[in-house]
Design a protein around this motif. Structure first.
Motif, mmCIF file in Angstrom:
data_model
loop_
_atom_site.group_PDB
_atom_site.id
_atom_site.type_symbol
_atom_site.label_atom_id
_atom_site.label_comp_id
_atom_site.label_asym_id
_atom_site.label_seq_id
_atom_site.Cartn_x
_atom_site.Cartn_y
_atom_site.Cartn_z
ATOM 1 N N PRO A 12 22.163 31.844 37.728
ATOM 2 C CA PRO A 12 20.845 32.069 38.303
ATOM 3 C C PRO A 12 20.942 32.731 39.679
ATOM 4 O O PRO A 12 20.119 33.568 40.031
ATOM 5 N N LYS A 13 21.949 32.369 40.449
ATOM 6 C CA LYS A 13 22.045 32.916 41.802
ATOM 7 C C LYS A 13 23.108 33.997 41.921
ATOM 8 O O LYS A 13 23.148 34.713 42.905
ATOM 9 N N GLY A 14 23.978 34.104 40.919
ATOM 10 C CA GLY A 14 25.086 35.044 41.029
ATOM 11 C C GLY A 14 26.238 34.368 41.742
ATOM 12 O O GLY A 14 26.050 33.793 42.812
ATOM 13 N N GLY A 15 27.410 34.395 41.123
ATOM 14 C CA GLY A 15 28.545 33.716 41.728
ATOM 15 C C GLY A 15 29.074 34.460 42.944
ATOM 16 O O GLY A 15 28.896 35.660 43.064
ATOM 17 N N ASP A 16 29.718 33.712 43.817
ATOM 18 C CA ASP A 16 30.311 34.305 45.013
ATOM 19 C C ASP A 16 31.834 34.331 44.845
ATOM 20 O O ASP A 16 32.483 33.285 44.922
ATOM 21 N N PRO A 17 32.405 35.521 44.597
ATOM 22 C CA PRO A 17 33.838 35.596 44.326
ATOM 23 C C PRO A 17 34.702 35.169 45.512
ATOM 24 O O PRO A 17 35.853 34.770 45.313
ATOM 25 N N VAL A 18 34.162 35.213 46.707
ATOM 26 C CA VAL A 18 34.969 34.850 47.871
ATOM 27 C C VAL A 18 35.206 33.338 47.922
ATOM 28 O O VAL A 18 36.335 32.866 48.053
ATOM 29 N N SER A 19 34.134 32.573 47.750
ATOM 30 C CA SER A 19 34.349 31.123 47.728
ATOM 31 C C SER A 19 34.999 30.722 46.407
ATOM 32 O O SER A 19 35.747 29.746 46.341
ATOM 33 N N GLY A 20 34.743 31.520 45.357
ATOM 34 C CA GLY A 20 35.398 31.247 44.077
ATOM 35 C C GLY A 20 36.906 31.373 44.186
ATOM 36 O O GLY A 20 37.652 30.587 43.611
ATOM 37 N N GLU A 76 29.962 25.957 41.844
ATOM 38 C CA GLU A 76 31.373 26.269 42.121
ATOM 39 C C GLU A 76 32.013 26.970 40.938
ATOM 40 O O GLU A 76 32.822 27.889 41.095
ATOM 41 N N ILE A 77 31.645 26.538 39.722
ATOM 42 C CA ILE A 77 32.210 27.171 38.521
ATOM 43 C C ILE A 77 31.740 28.615 38.416
ATOM 44 O O ILE A 77 32.520 29.509 38.089
ATOM 45 N N TRP A 78 30.456 28.878 38.739
ATOM 46 C CA TRP A 78 29.976 30.267 38.722
ATOM 47 C C TRP A 78 30.731 31.101 39.750
ATOM 48 O O TRP A 78 31.035 32.279 39.512
ATOM 49 N N ASP A 79 31.027 30.490 40.909
ATOM 50 C CA ASP A 79 31.781 31.221 41.935
ATOM 51 C C ASP A 79 33.178 31.575 41.414
ATOM 52 O O ASP A 79 33.651 32.699 41.581
ATOM 53 N N ILE A 80 33.844 30.590 40.786
ATOM 54 C CA ILE A 80 35.184 30.855 40.240
ATOM 55 C C ILE A 80 35.115 31.943 39.189
ATOM 56 O O ILE A 80 35.956 32.844 39.151
ATOM 57 N N LEU A 81 34.087 31.867 38.351
ATOM 58 C CA LEU A 81 33.949 32.868 37.290
ATOM 59 C C LEU A 81 33.778 34.261 37.895
ATOM 60 O O LEU A 81 34.353 35.236 37.402
ATOM 61 N N ALA A 82 33.014 34.353 38.988
ATOM 62 C CA ALA A 82 32.849 35.649 39.655
ATOM 63 C C ALA A 82 34.209 36.158 40.130
ATOM 64 O O ALA A 82 34.506 37.349 40.049
ATOM 65 N N TYR A 83 35.064 35.233 40.581
ATOM 66 C CA TYR A 83 36.402 35.640 41.009
ATOM 67 C C TYR A 83 37.262 36.042 39.811
ATOM 68 O O TYR A 83 37.973 37.048 39.847
ATOM 69 N N VAL A 84 37.185 35.255 38.738
ATOM 70 C CA VAL A 84 37.951 35.570 37.524
ATOM 71 C C VAL A 84 37.564 36.959 36.996
ATOM 72 O O VAL A 84 38.408 37.693 36.486
ATOM 73 N N ARG A 85 36.306 37.332 37.163
ATOM 74 C CA ARG A 85 35.861 38.661 36.724
ATOM 75 C C ARG A 85 36.539 39.778 37.504
ATOM 76 O O ARG A 85 36.659 40.900 37.013
ATOM 77 N N THR A 86 36.985 39.494 38.742
ATOM 78 C CA THR A 86 37.652 40.547 39.510
ATOM 79 C C THR A 86 39.002 40.894 38.893
ATOM 80 O O THR A 86 39.519 41.981 39.101
ATOM 81 N N PHE A 87 39.596 39.970 38.117
ATOM 82 C CA PHE A 87 40.839 40.287 37.409
ATOM 83 C C PHE A 87 40.594 41.402 36.390
ATOM 84 O O PHE A 87 41.462 42.191 36.098
ATOM 85 N N GLY A 88 39.391 41.424 35.840
ATOM 86 C CA GLY A 88 39.056 42.423 34.833
ATOM 87 C C GLY A 88 38.833 43.796 35.437
ATOM 88 O O GLY A 88 39.248 44.802 34.865
ATOM 89 N N THR A 89 38.207 43.832 36.599
ATOM 90 C CA THR A 89 37.918 45.138 37.192
ATOM 91 C C THR A 89 39.201 45.830 37.619
ATOM 92 O O THR A 89 39.258 47.046 37.678
ATOM 93 N N GLU A 90 40.265 45.051 37.894
ATOM 94 C CA GLU A 90 41.546 45.672 38.229
ATOM 95 C C GLU A 90 42.103 46.449 37.039
ATOM 96 O O GLU A 90 42.902 47.353 37.184
ATOM 97 N N LEU A 91 41.682 46.077 35.837
ATOM 98 C CA LEU A 91 42.148 46.773 34.645
ATOM 99 C C LEU A 91 41.338 48.040 34.392
ATOM 100 O O LEU A 91 41.563 48.737 33.422
ATOM 101 N N GLY A 92 40.368 48.281 35.243
ATOM 102 C CA GLY A 92 39.598 49.499 35.070
ATOM 103 C C GLY A 92 38.191 49.229 34.593
ATOM 104 O O GLY A 92 37.589 50.067 33.938
#
Ligand code: HEC
Length: 127
Positions: free
Chosen positions: A32-40, A108-124
């Motif tokens: 609902p709020k969008g995860g925060d990859p930094v705290s994630g 907190e889980i949404w924040d972690i998920l936002a961070y986990v998504r950054t692993f995907g963007t590294e793949l292009g």
């Protein structure tokens, strides 16, 4: 008719959420709020790193059956936010992946998920 259109939109969003449409589903299944990859990242480093590794690929020295999922892999990154959220929230039965709902808040889980998504963007980006 404005009301009719609102109802139709709600119905479409509902259908997409159930997986009947592949278009834009990932955008709809967001926190609902969008995860925060930094705290994630901070939480990930403290709680997930010992199995999944700093880069998400999994720690080789950890001998688990099955081994920790490679969070950078397309197989994982292709999953919907809601699916991954549930995996982290509920854990995965018969694996070392436990349920984190007891120790982490939904936010907190949404924040972690936002961070986990950054692993995907590294793949292009989107697979
Ligand atoms: C004790 C080791 C361990 C810890 C700690 C751990 N995991 Fe896992 N994780 C696993 C294992 C094992 C699997 C299951 C691999 C499989 O399904 O074959 C898994 C699966 C997953 C999946 C599912 C991937 C898929 O197939 O869809 C996600 C997402 C995930 N972990 C994220 C996390 C996050 C985020 C954390 C920190 C909150 C975390 N894990 C902590 C071991 C761990």
């Amino acid at each position: 008719m404005l009301i009719g259109r609102v109802v139709l939109c709600a119905a479409l969003v509902g259908l997409s959420g159930l997986g009947f449409s592949n278009i834009g589903v990932q955008d709809l299944a967001v926190s609902p709020k969008g995860g925060d990859p930094v705290s994630g990242r901070e939480i990930y480093v403290n709680t997930c790193i010992r199995c999944h590794g700093i880069d998400g690929k999994g720690v080789l020295e950890v001998k688990l059956v099955p081994p920790p999922a490679d969070l950078t892999s397309p197989a994982v990154q292709r999953r919907l936010d809601g699916t991954l959220f549930r995996r982290i929230h509920e854990g995965k039965p018969n694996t070392a992946m436990g349920a984190w709902k007891h120790s982490l808040s939904d936010e907190e889980i949404w924040d972690i998920l936002a961070y986990v998504r950054t692993f995907g963007t590294e793949l292009g980006g989107q697979p």
